[in-house]
Design a protein around this motif. Structure first.
Motif, short mmCIF file in Angstrom:
data_model
loop_
_atom_site.label_atom_id
_atom_site.label_comp_id
_atom_site.label_asym_id
_atom_site.label_seq_id
_atom_site.Cartn_x
_atom_site.Cartn_y
_atom_site.Cartn_z
N ILE A 63 -2.28 7.46 -9.82
CA ILE A 63 -1.66 8.01 -8.60
C ILE A 63 -0.68 9.12 -8.98
CG2 ILE A 63 -0.10 7.50 -6.68
CD1 ILE A 63 -1.51 4.78 -6.46
N ASP A 64 0.11 8.90 -10.02
CA ASP A 64 1.05 9.94 -10.47
C ASP A 64 0.31 11.21 -10.88
OD1 ASP A 64 3.21 8.30 -10.01
OD2 ASP A 64 3.41 7.67 -12.11
N SER A 65 -0.77 11.06 -11.64
CA SER A 65 -1.51 12.22 -12.11
C SER A 65 -2.21 12.93 -10.96
CB SER A 65 -2.46 11.80 -13.22
OG SER A 65 -3.78 11.92 -12.90
N ILE A 66 -2.78 12.20 -10.02
CA ILE A 66 -3.46 12.79 -8.87
C ILE A 66 -2.45 13.53 -7.99
CG2 ILE A 66 -4.61 12.21 -6.69
CD1 ILE A 66 -6.03 9.95 -8.21
N VAL A 69 -1.74 12.77 -0.65
CA VAL A 69 -2.68 11.77 -1.15
C VAL A 69 -2.58 10.57 -0.21
CG1 VAL A 69 -3.32 10.24 -3.04
CG2 VAL A 69 -2.43 12.52 -3.54
N ILE A 70 -3.69 10.26 0.43
CA ILE A 70 -3.74 9.14 1.38
C ILE A 70 -4.66 8.09 0.79
CG2 ILE A 70 -4.44 8.42 3.69
CD1 ILE A 70 -3.84 11.34 4.57
N CYS A 124 3.24 3.73 -3.36
CA CYS A 124 3.15 4.79 -2.35
C CYS A 124 4.54 5.16 -1.83
CB CYS A 124 2.29 4.32 -1.18
SG CYS A 124 0.60 3.90 -1.66
N ASP A 125 4.67 6.42 -1.40
CA ASP A 125 5.94 6.88 -0.83
C ASP A 125 6.20 6.23 0.52
OD1 ASP A 125 6.38 8.53 -3.00
OD2 ASP A 125 5.43 10.25 -2.05
N GLY A 126 5.17 5.88 1.24
CA GLY A 126 5.32 5.25 2.54
C GLY A 126 4.00 4.67 3.01
N ILE A 127 4.10 3.81 4.00
CA ILE A 127 2.93 3.09 4.52
C ILE A 127 2.81 3.34 6.02
CG2 ILE A 127 1.86 0.80 4.81
CD1 ILE A 127 2.33 1.60 1.85
N LEU A 128 1.60 3.62 6.47
CA LEU A 128 1.27 3.66 7.88
C LEU A 128 0.35 2.47 8.15
CD1 LEU A 128 0.53 7.46 8.35
CD2 LEU A 128 2.49 6.20 9.26
N LEU A 129 0.76 1.58 9.01
CA LEU A 129 -0.08 0.44 9.36
C LEU A 129 -0.98 0.82 10.52
CD1 LEU A 129 2.36 -2.62 9.29
CD2 LEU A 129 0.54 -2.09 7.69
N ILE A 135 4.84 -6.16 3.00
CA ILE A 135 4.95 -4.90 2.26
C ILE A 135 6.36 -4.33 2.26
CG2 ILE A 135 2.54 -4.24 2.48
CD1 ILE A 135 3.29 -2.41 4.74
N GLY A 136 7.23 -4.87 3.11
CA GLY A 136 8.61 -4.43 3.16
C GLY A 136 8.85 -3.43 4.28
N GLN A 137 9.72 -3.77 5.18
CA GLN A 137 10.00 -2.94 6.35
C GLN A 137 10.45 -1.53 5.95
OE1 GLN A 137 12.69 -4.73 9.13
NE2 GLN A 137 12.68 -2.97 10.49
N GLU A 138 11.17 -1.42 4.85
CA GLU A 138 11.67 -0.11 4.41
C GLU A 138 10.55 0.83 3.98
OE1 GLU A 138 11.26 -2.70 0.86
OE2 GLU A 138 12.11 -3.01 2.85
N ARG A 139 9.38 0.30 3.66
CA ARG A 139 8.24 1.12 3.23
C ARG A 139 7.39 1.62 4.40
NH1 ARG A 139 8.46 1.39 -1.61
NH2 ARG A 139 6.52 2.50 -1.91
N VAL A 140 7.53 0.97 5.56
CA VAL A 140 6.69 1.30 6.71
C VAL A 140 7.23 2.54 7.42
CG1 VAL A 140 5.75 0.49 8.90
CG2 VAL A 140 5.99 -1.10 6.99
N LEU A 141 6.43 3.60 7.43
CA LEU A 141 6.81 4.84 8.10
C LEU A 141 6.48 4.80 9.59
CD1 LEU A 141 5.49 7.40 5.47
CD2 LEU A 141 7.83 6.55 5.75
N GLY A 142 5.48 4.02 9.94
CA GLY A 142 5.09 3.93 11.34
C GLY A 142 3.81 3.15 11.51
#
Length: 162
Positions: free
Chosen positions: A75-78, A85-86, A105-110, A129-136
């Motif tokens: 993921i870092d290299s890509i 990157v999705i 991942c930088d953030g998660i969309l559920l 997954i942690g509320q702080e990671r969920v972007l929307g």
């Protein structure tokens, strides 16, 4: 932009783009195992600036493969080559796969199936997954609400005398 089919058990991204035949022998798992280079596994979707990394054939041990140190390195290299990157991952509560991918991942969309996904499942997924990671949240399969015509008419009607 790159879309990675991270659902190694039930991949669907390439079939959605009509690339299923071209993706049958390539795949994310081959890249993660070091069997192929990234440039050998990417597919370009039409004439756009969209690339796909198919899942390929289902590996025997998807969770173990995703848990390897190669995933984070990959993921870092890509990410150095693409602005976006999705990663399309399986449902959070179905398998451990999404929980393995999420911290990288930088953030998660559920994605929520409207009128079908129980509130309890949404809450448990966010907790896992942690509320702080969920972007929307993305609601799919939303039916048109009959009352929506009222708002369209209200905002788009021609004023009298105008």
């Amino acid at each position: 932009m790159l879309i990675i089919d991270g659902d190694l058990r039930r991949p669907r991204i390439c079939s959605e783009y009509g690339l299923i035949r071209r993706s049958s022998q390539m795949g994310c798992h081959r890249f993660l195992r070091g069997e192929r280079r990234i440039d050998e596994t990417l597919l370009k979707a039409n004439d756009s600036n969209l690339y796909l990394l198919p899942a390929g054939p289902e590996p025997q041990n998807p969770a173990e493969l995703l848990s390897s140190a190669n995933l984070e390195h990959s993921i870092d290299s890509i990410s150095e080559s693409f602005d976006w990157v999705i990663i399309d991952a399986p449902p959070v509560l179905a398998m451990a796969d999404a929980s393995i991918i999420a911290p990288l991942c930088d953030g998660i969309l559920l994605v929520i199936h409207m009128e079908n996904t129980p509130t309890k499942v949404i809450t448990q997924s966010i907790q896992r997954i942690g509320q702080e990671r969920v972007l929307g949240l993305i609601l799919n399969r939303v039916r048109q609400i009959k009352g929506s015509h009222y708002y369209y008419d209200y905002y788009h009607r021609v004023p009298e005398g105008g």
